[in-house]
Design a protein around this motif. Structure first.
Motif, PDB file in Angstrom:
ATOM      1  N   TYR C 157       6.400  -5.009  -7.071  1.00 33.71           N
ATOM      2  CA  TYR C 157       7.846  -5.072  -6.863  1.00 33.71           C
ATOM      3  C   TYR C 157       8.447  -6.246  -7.625  1.00 33.71           C
ATOM      4  N   LEU C 158       7.797  -7.387  -7.513  1.00 30.80           N
ATOM      5  CA  LEU C 158       8.373  -8.584  -8.147  1.00 30.80           C
ATOM      6  C   LEU C 158       8.243  -8.562  -9.671  1.00 30.80           C
ATOM      7  N   THR C 159       7.293  -7.778 -10.179  1.00 25.20           N
ATOM      8  CA  THR C 159       7.154  -7.737 -11.640  1.00 25.20           C
ATOM      9  C   THR C 159       7.802  -6.490 -12.243  1.00 25.20           C
ATOM     10  N   LYS C 160       7.702  -5.364 -11.506  1.00 23.57           N
ATOM     11  CA  LYS C 160       8.177  -4.124 -12.123  1.00 23.57           C
ATOM     12  C   LYS C 160       9.184  -3.376 -11.258  1.00 23.57           C
ATOM     13  N   ASP C 161       9.606  -4.031 -10.197  1.00 23.31           N
ATOM     14  CA  ASP C 161      10.611  -3.412  -9.343  1.00 23.31           C
ATOM     15  C   ASP C 161      10.142  -2.077  -8.759  1.00 23.31           C
ATOM     16  N   ALA C 162       8.850  -2.014  -8.425  1.00 21.62           N
ATOM     17  CA  ALA C 162       8.323  -0.770  -7.857  1.00 21.62           C
ATOM     18  C   ALA C 162       7.566  -1.089  -6.567  1.00 21.62           C
ATOM     19  N   CYS C 163       7.025  -0.068  -5.914  1.00 17.27           N
ATOM     20  CA  CYS C 163       6.083  -0.220  -4.794  1.00 17.27           C
ATOM     21  C   CYS C 163       6.745  -0.545  -3.445  1.00 17.27           C
ATOM     22  N   ARG C 164       6.774  -1.788  -3.051  1.00 15.33           N
ATOM     23  CA  ARG C 164       7.296  -2.249  -1.745  1.00 15.33           C
ATOM     24  C   ARG C 164       6.546  -1.619  -0.572  1.00 15.33           C
ATOM     25  N   ILE C 165       5.296  -1.225  -0.825  1.00 17.64           N
ATOM     26  CA  ILE C 165       4.532  -0.569   0.248  1.00 17.64           C
ATOM     27  C   ILE C 165       4.316  -1.533   1.420  1.00 17.64           C
ATOM     28  N   CYS C 166       4.017  -2.784   1.103  1.00 19.26           N
ATOM     29  CA  CYS C 166       3.738  -3.744   2.169  1.00 19.26           C
ATOM     30  C   CYS C 166       4.911  -3.824   3.143  1.00 19.26           C
ATOM     31  N   GLU C 167       6.090  -3.774   2.573  1.00 23.75           N
ATOM     32  CA  GLU C 167       7.291  -3.862   3.392  1.00 23.75           C
ATOM     33  C   GLU C 167       7.361  -2.683   4.374  1.00 23.75           C
ATOM     34  N   LYS C 168       6.954  -1.517   3.864  1.00 25.37           N
ATOM     35  CA  LYS C 168       7.014  -0.315   4.709  1.00 25.37           C
ATOM     36  C   LYS C 168       5.974  -0.359   5.817  1.00 25.37           C
ATOM     37  N   VAL C 169       4.766  -0.871   5.476  1.00 29.25           N
ATOM     38  CA  VAL C 169       3.706  -0.777   6.481  1.00 29.25           C
ATOM     39  C   VAL C 169       3.717  -1.925   7.483  1.00 29.25           C
ATOM     40  N   CYS C 170       4.391  -3.012   7.177  1.00 31.07           N
ATOM     41  CA  CYS C 170       4.343  -4.165   8.078  1.00 31.07           C
ATOM     42  C   CYS C 170       5.163  -3.886   9.336  1.00 31.07           C
ATOM     43  N   GLU C 171       4.436  -3.805  10.447  1.00 33.24           N
ATOM     44  CA  GLU C 171       5.111  -3.453  11.709  1.00 33.24           C
ATOM     45  C   GLU C 171       6.020  -4.575  12.184  1.00 33.24           C
ATOM     46  N   ARG C 172       5.722  -5.775  11.764  1.00 34.92           N
ATOM     47  CA  ARG C 172       6.484  -6.924  12.254  1.00 34.92           C
ATOM     48  C   ARG C 172       7.616  -7.320  11.314  1.00 34.92           C
TER      49      ARG C 172
END
Lengths: 173, 551, 432, 296
Positions: C157-172
């Motif tokens: 995300y920070l390099t290619k503006d993609a992904c953000r999976i961690c954001e989706k999976v983090c319950e907290r």
């Protein structure tokens, strides 16, 4: 028993100061191709240790290890962690041995060729012919009288063994 | 009867435990044990996550006993206790079970049997935890004074630092003046500054408002405990008492005199220390000087390397070279100890000056003849002979003979060479196991001036962590004497390694809470079973033995 | 932070910085502890065991990490760097660059779900590149603070503006891509520098074969290889054929005592190679170790006895001599070419694994930090110290301790650190 | 940039065909190299230096003085000469005493050493003109596996030679690759060929050669390339003798780097005297279509 000779050590150090820096780690022998094939009989580290202790008899008379087996490949110098110029030190030892006359004949052949021709390999008739075949110009090397004068100044002729060499003898490399 | 709700946390310790024991089955097993209302596993119980989990579960399940089955209480019990405390639980209601050092590590190849053993260990923990009692820690007042024993460079440095931190410092020295061994040295390595220049710190110490220097004085008796030591010292005119919060041991060491070694005669065959004197007086007038290293060290009698003799020899060799450039100096050595940046550079400089180095092996020590030394040269595999006019023997620093008495007074241990033994070689290098006592300089291990100075500052720092406090909290799991059962035999007093038990006026043993570490020696020894070791009561231990299948 | 409060800036969160901080904190002085990595712990956290007690390194360190984190007088600044220092002893002003972690510290519970889902595999610096981590990661398992960090140079995300999976999976909802690098300003009375060292890369010593020969590794790599929580889970195997090595050769002074690289002695290698050989033996009693040395330096407390124990109980063979050349046979077994000085004969000595004891060198950014602090370096680029004031830098009020002032072992770093704390406290009080 | 040749003794006096190949390629590439007369033996760093350091220095300084004040760099065709000339210059420029003494000797023959010229090995000049070589290639040396032998004095002591990496030499490989051939790596690449030991111990000299050749054989190379006439003689002249003495069967064609370049530049084999090689080169060159096959 071998006796430490501080004065002889100082003589060697005068020729090359870097000897002092050796701390006998053995990197040189580990790096030396000749030490490897002679299984350590030729051993640069030992020559240095003998120099540090000024063991003149071993170095100059007995020549154990035989310093003439140094191939001057400079691998030890390149690897030495203390910047000891082993090859130079060995050359200086060889110079000292030369004064005793007890050294390999081939060196003498070269030395005498240079005295006579200024070149280690003088031109022979077949080579001159071959050069012509290849369209190469003739070789105009140094004036031998000039070289003679220079070598007189360095005492070269007196240092090496010239017995049995004459103007007709051929040099070689 | 109290309603006991026990929580059991089983640690994987990464793979240290989890890799060798079946942890999930341990959790299941723990759940079957009496009063266990909650059990779970943890990847690292000591990690922040692991700790918060423990806290969270204490609150969630209203736990009033907590067991962590993991590593060793030696390193981790204080941490887990404090977590319990944060969760509102008395810290002594925590019990630790060691299933790593004493189980997974020693039975790495036997998962099944080791898991069974771990179950028993946990069961034992549960049995004990059922009987745990809440205990209270004690608060003690701290006397903000530092007593430093020994006025060499280490003691003086520590004194000055603490005094500059505005603590009151008492510095006692057995000699009539301060300075220690530094007084006998000519110049110091690696800078070749005059020793007297470094010794100038003496003036600062003697004139500091906060420092009281008492010379010609030795301790004879030490009582008390952290924050409140009472040290009796002997002076020419009698015995005096000093009250202090902490004690720093900076008593130094002495140089071995090589009687009977290598023809030592004090004139042509001398020690490095004697050479320093000749250098001071500029009395070197010989040409061939040979130094022999490790004289009386690294042998059967003294196995250790004295750490500072190689540098001393290099220094003196170079100083001779400065005074007498045509001198031939040889150093016969075993391994040149010049660690670090400046010392290794110093060694190179010594070689640069043309000093000859000859290595010897212990199997073939140098032989001193009338005018030459014969030594087997390991580098050439043959004997060589070195001419000499003077031989200098490098002898080790050895522990002071009175260290033993001082150690007894302080109730601190010595190591095999009679140097003082610190609490932990790695992480508590200047602390003793006994709180409030510290060590620095060559009393700890042969140290050169720079090392002694660093250590002195370190000891001062450690001491300041105590005397900067008004009060200190100490261990609650300690011994208690049942006055009705005590017959006053005094065995407990002799056996206590922390000097924590004394006899009161009625001939009854009394435990000084602040000094007691709860080690249990007294309780185990008391013939009348008059001593209870809280947190390790006979009942608790018996319960554990029974739980392990003992009868 | 008010001007009047006694506080000290400690730069570097390895064992030295930690010990200095704990001493000061216990002394009642506030500490600002700055560490550029995401967690404190330093080099000691990477070691498997420590000599001469063979204690598990992380096991004895972990309680100190936790203590630092929990101590009311210590403020941790991880992922932070000192950018500017002004003022003088008694009144320094420090400007820190606080790098964004992209994690809400108070929300992250180190559950690890984000790591599982992160698609980016990145060389793991802590495990000296022997395994991969993800772009979101915890620096090491027991690291403190024990929360995630996102590697901004690798995060998709920070390099290619993609992904953000961690954001989706983090319950907290602990991921915070909005975080920005920020500036922190502090007022302190004294400064302690404890920035440690880094290991020398032996690649320039071509003849030793590092990076050419698969079974030649460095001491630190070996430390991770043999560590139970390391990439091999403590099961020592070689990378070329995954076989268990039985014959180990340790080469001391690689890059040390060498005018072409580092002229100084690294102080700890004679001891730690002995330790590594002991641990290897404890893992597998059929392992035999050979240690090549120039001088066996064991002047510390109990060190000589440790070496003797290595010889007697662990069968370690010490061979005097420096190795200049390592080749390999057809099975990728390294062959050491050395001179047996006892006989002056040359030997070709085949082993299964070679461990190079590489020098400790100053951290790359030492010169920059020296510049920021206005303190001098020595000729080897360690911070310059004075022989008889070993913990003083060239500037009043700034103290240096541990390996940033020269190679030393852990006990000496701890002594240094406590000592620097005493000096810093003295300065804080006198200049207060 | 202009250069002046330093030929030394061995090439003109024993291996003139190597001189021919050098002259041809520099001409063809348009690199300006002219002749220098009046030179003597460099002198030999493995021979005269062992006899007498002072004479070695004086002769070397005299040779250097011939080239001074001319704005041309020295282009040496021999690694031994290069090492001597560079070392003499290094010693004299770093030791004012020695320089003074040597100049007092040179003064007797009306010469003076100053110490201000560049000395370059011919392979360095070629490496620095790599683009020029690439532009002029007519016959790329396809399908030729080459074991480069840099030799000792081309590399070491690196402090004085200051050219290729003493431990991981690559310059020759880069040139060989530019010619279209494939340089192969082998374990003993940077080791000595053994030539200097001919003077003291022939058997030992051959042992070193044997190790080299075995290592090269393992690499699958078709031929050996070298840049020093001493190494050239060791490989080319002594291979047959080695086979005879040790019952081996090595048949590696040995090229001087200038010869390979000459071939790639389209210069004919007879022009550069390939027939003078002791180990025949024709079969190999025919196989890779550099020389015409007699069958065709």
């Amino acid at each position: 028993m071998l006796k430490v000779d501080f004065e002889f050590r100082k003589e060697i150090v005068k020729d090359d100061f870097s000897l002092n820096y050796c701390y006998q780690c053995g990197t040189c022998s580990s790096a030396c191709p000749v030490a490897l094939v002679t299984e350590g009989e030729y051993n640069p580290r030992k020559i240095i240790e003998e120099s540090l202790l000024g063991l003149k008899e071993l170095l100059i008379k007995d020549q154990k290890p035989n310093v003439w087996l140094c191939s001057t490949c400079q691998m030890c110098v390149e690897e030495c962690p203390q910047n000891v110029f082993l090859t130079e030190i060995f050359d200086n030892l060889k110079n000292k041995i030369v004064l005793t006359g007890n050294y390999p004949e081939a060196y003498n052949v070269q030395g005498n060729a240079i005295l006579e021709y200024g070149l280690a390999i003088p031109l022979t008739t077949p080579i001159i012919r071959r050069r012509q075949q290849l369209g190469l110009p003739s070789v105009e090397s140094a004036n031998i009288e000039e070289i003679g004068k220079l070598l007189e100044a360095t005492n070269f002729e007196k240092k090496i063994n010239t017995n049995g060499y004459s103007k007709t003898e051929k040099g070689g490399m | 009867m109290e309603d006991i709700k026990m929580g059991v946390f089983i640690c994987h310790c990464g793979t240290n435990i989890g890799g060798f024991l079946d942890v999930p089955s341990l959790v299941e097993y723990a759940k079957t044990l009496p009063n266990v209302t909650f059990a779970t596993d943890n990847l690292y119980s000591c990690s922040e996550v692991g700790l918060s989990l423990i806290k969270e579960k204490i609150e969630e399940h209203d736990l009033n006993r907590v067991i962590v089955a993991s590593c060793t209480p030696r390193t981790h019990e204080p941490l887990f206790r404090s977590i319990c405390q944060e969760a509102g639980l008395n810290p002594y209601l925590f019990e630790m079970v060691n299933i790593r050092d004493q189980c997974s590590w020693v039975h790495m190849k036997e998962t099944e049997a080791a898991t069974e053993k771990a179950k028993i260990l946990i069961e034992m923990g549960v049995a004990k935890a059922l009987l745990l009692q809440p205990l209270e820690k004690f608060q003690i007042d701290i006397n903000p004074t530092a007593l430093i024993i020994g006025g060499g460079i280490a003691g003086m440095t520590a004194a000055l630092n603490l005094a500059n931190q505005e603590f009151k410092v008492i510095l006692i020295e057995k000699e009539p003046e301060l300075g220690g061994l530094l007084r006998y040295l000519y110049k110091l390595y690696p800078t070749h500054d005059d020793a007297s220049k470094v010794l100038e710190v003496r003036n600062l110490v003697e004139n500091h408002q906060k420092i009281k220097v008492i010379t010609s004085t030795e301790p004879v008796k030490i009582e008390g405990f952290i924050g409140n030591y009472k040290v009796s010292v002997k002076r020419r005119d009698g015995i005096y008492d000093i009250d202090t919060g902490i004690i720093i041991v900076a008593t130094g060491a002495q140089v071995l005199k090589p009687e009977g070694l290598f023809g030592y005669n004090g004139s042509t065959i001398i020690t490095q220390l004697e050479l320093e004197q000749l250098l001071k007086e500029n009395k070197i007038n010989v040409k061939n000087i040979v130094m022999i290293q490790c004289v009386g060290a690294r042998n059967e009698e003294r196995r250790y390397c004295s750490n500072i003799c190689c540098m001393t020899a290099l220094k003196n060799a170079m100083l001779i070279k400065e005074l007498k450039p045509d001198a031939n100096i040889s150093i016969i050595f075993r391994d040149i100890q010049t660690q670090g940046t400046t010392y290794e550079e110093y060694y190179r400089k010594a070689r640069e000056k043309g000093i000859t180095f000859i290595r010897y092996i212990p199997e073939k020590v140098p032989i001193v003849k009338e005018s030459n030394i014969e030594v087997y040269n390991d580098y050439l595999n043959q004997d060589i002979s070195i001419p000499y006019d003077m031989i200098v023997l490098s002898t080790p620093l050895i522990a002071n003979p009175d260290s033993e008495d001082l150690a007894k007074m302080l109730k601190v241990p010595l190591e095999e060479n009679h140097f003082f033994l610190e609490a932990h070689v790695k992480l508590r290098p200047v602390d003793f196991a006994t709180d409030g006592i510290y060590v620095c300089g060559s009393a700890h291990w042969p140290a050169d001036i720079p090392e002694a100075i660093s250590q002195a500052y370190a000891a001062a720092s450690r001491a300041s962590t105590i005397i900067s406090k008004d009060v200190l909290e100490v261990e609650g799991a300690i011994a208690e004497v049942d006055e009705d059962l005590c017959v006053g035999c005094g065995i407990c007093i002799k056996i206590c390694p922390y000097n924590a038990i004394s006899m009161d006026d009625n001939g009854i043993a009394h435990v000084t809470e602040a000094s007691c570490k709860g080690c249990g020696l007294c309780g185990a020894t008391c013939p009348e079973k008059a001593i209870t070791n809280h947190h390790f009561t006979t009942k608790q231990i018996l319960a554990q033995i029974l739980a392990s299948g003992g009868k | 932070m008010g001007e009047n409060s006694n506080s000290v800036l400690v730069i570097g969160g390895g064992i030295a910085g930690i010990q200095a901080s704990l001493d000061l904190a216990e002394r009642g002085i506030k500490v600002e502890l700055v560490e550029k990595k995401p967690c404190i712990g330093g080099r000691m956290a990477q070691l498997d065991k420590t000599f001469p007690t063979n204690d598990c390194s992380i096991c004895i360190l972990a309680p100190k990490l936790a203590e630092c984190y929990r101590h009311p007088n210590i403020t941790l600044h991880t992922l932070a760097e000192v950018k500017e220092i002004t003022g003088k002893a008694g009144n320094f002003k420090a400007k820190l660059l606080q790098h964004a972690r992209y994690i809400k510290a108070e929300e992250c519970i180190n559950c690890g779900i984000c790591i599982e889902k992160c698609p980016m595999r990145v060389d793991d610096e802590f495990d000296v590149f022997l395994r991969k981590r993800r772009a979101i990661y915890i620096y090491f398992l027991q690291g403190v603070p024990s929360i995630m960090a996102i590697d901004p140079e690798k995060c998709l995300y920070l390099t290619k503006d993609a992904c953000r999976i961690c954001e989706k999976v983090c319950e907290r909802e602990a991921i915070d891509f909005e975080q920005k690098d920020s500036e922190v300003n502090l007022n302190v009375k004294s400064i302690i520098v404890a920035t440690g060292y880094e290991p020398f890369d032996p690649s320039p010593l071509v003849n030793l074969g590092y990076k050419h020969l698969p079974n030649v590794v460095t001491g630190l790599e070996f430390e991770r290889m043999i560590c139970a929580s390391g990439p091999l889970k403590g099961h020592l195997i070689r990378s070329s054929d995954r076989k268990e090595p039985k014959k180990l050769a340790f080469i001391n002074c690689v890059g040390s005592r060498d005018m072409k690289y580092n002229p100084y002695c690294s102080s700890v290698c004679c001891m730690y190679t002995t330790k590594e050989a002991m641990i290897a033996y404890e893992h597998d009693n059929s392992i035999q170790s050979f240690i090549f040395y120039i001088d066996l330096r064991a002047g510390g407390k109990g060190f000589r006895e440790y070496i003797e124990r290595g010889q007697k109980e662990y069968g370690i063979k010490y061979i005097k001599g420096k190795v200049a050349k390592i080749i390999e046979d057809d099975d990728k077994n390294p062959i050491i070419i050395y001179e047996d000085m006892n006989t002056s004969k040359m030997k070709k000595f085949p082993v299964d694994l070679v461990i190079l004891a590489t020098s400790m060198i100053p951290n790359k950014d030492t010169p920059e930090l020296a510049n920021i602090l206005g303190i001098d370096l020595d000729k080897n680029n360690f911070f310059l110290s004075n022989a008889y004031l070993p913990l003083d830098s060239s500037k009043k009020g700034i103290y240096i301790c541990g390996c940033c002032r020269g190679p030393m072992d852990i006990p000496n770093s701890v002594i240094d650190a406590s000592g620097a704390a005493a000096k810093a406290a003295e300065n804080a009080i006198r200049e207060g | 940039m202009t250069y002046k040749y330093f030929f030394g003794c061995v090439i003109p006096g024993r291996l003139p065909y190597l001189e021919a190949s050098a002259r041809k390629i520099f001409d063809k590439l348009g690199i300006n190299v002219s002749d220098q007369t009046q030179y003597s033996c460099c002198p030999d760093p493995t021979g005269v230096a062992a006899l007498d350091h002072k004479s070695w220095l004086a002769l070397g300084a005299r040779n250097l003085s011939l080239y001074e004040n001319d704005n041309s760099d020295v282009l040496s065709l021999c690694s031994g000469c290069t090492e001597t000339l560079k070392t003499v210059q290094h010693i004299l420029n770093n030791d004012p005493e020695e320089k003074k003494e040597i100049n007092s000797i040179l003064n007797k023959i009306g010469k003076k050493y100053q110490g201000n010229i560049n000395i370059k090995h011919f392979a360095q000049v070629l490496f620095e003109n790599l683009d020029l070589i690439k532009e002029n290639i007519i016959k790329p040396l396809k399908d030729l596996k080459v074991a480069c032998h840099p030799g000792c004095h081309y590399l070491r002591p690196s402090e004085i030679i200051q050219w290729d990496d003493p431990f991981e030499p690559t310059t020759l490989d880069v040139i060989v690759e530019a010619l279209g051939a494939e340089p192969v790596d082998y374990e003993l690449k940077k080791d000595c060929c053994g030539n200097p030991l001919e003077k003291s111990d022939k058997e030992l000299s051959q042992k070193l050669l044997l190790n080299k050749l075995e290592s090269i054989k393992k690499s699958g190379a078709d031929c050996i390339v070298c840049v020093c006439p001493a190494c050239y003689q060791q490989f080319d002249f002594n291979q047959r003798e080695l086979n005879k003495n040790l019952n081996t069967d090595f048949k590696f064609p040995v090229f001087y780097l200038t010869e390979l370049i000459a071939l790639a530049l389209g210069i004919k084999g007879e022009e550069i005297g390939l027939k003078f090689h002791r180990v025949r080169v024709n079969n190999l060159l025919q196989k890779i279509n550099i020389l015409e096959s007699p069958n065709k």
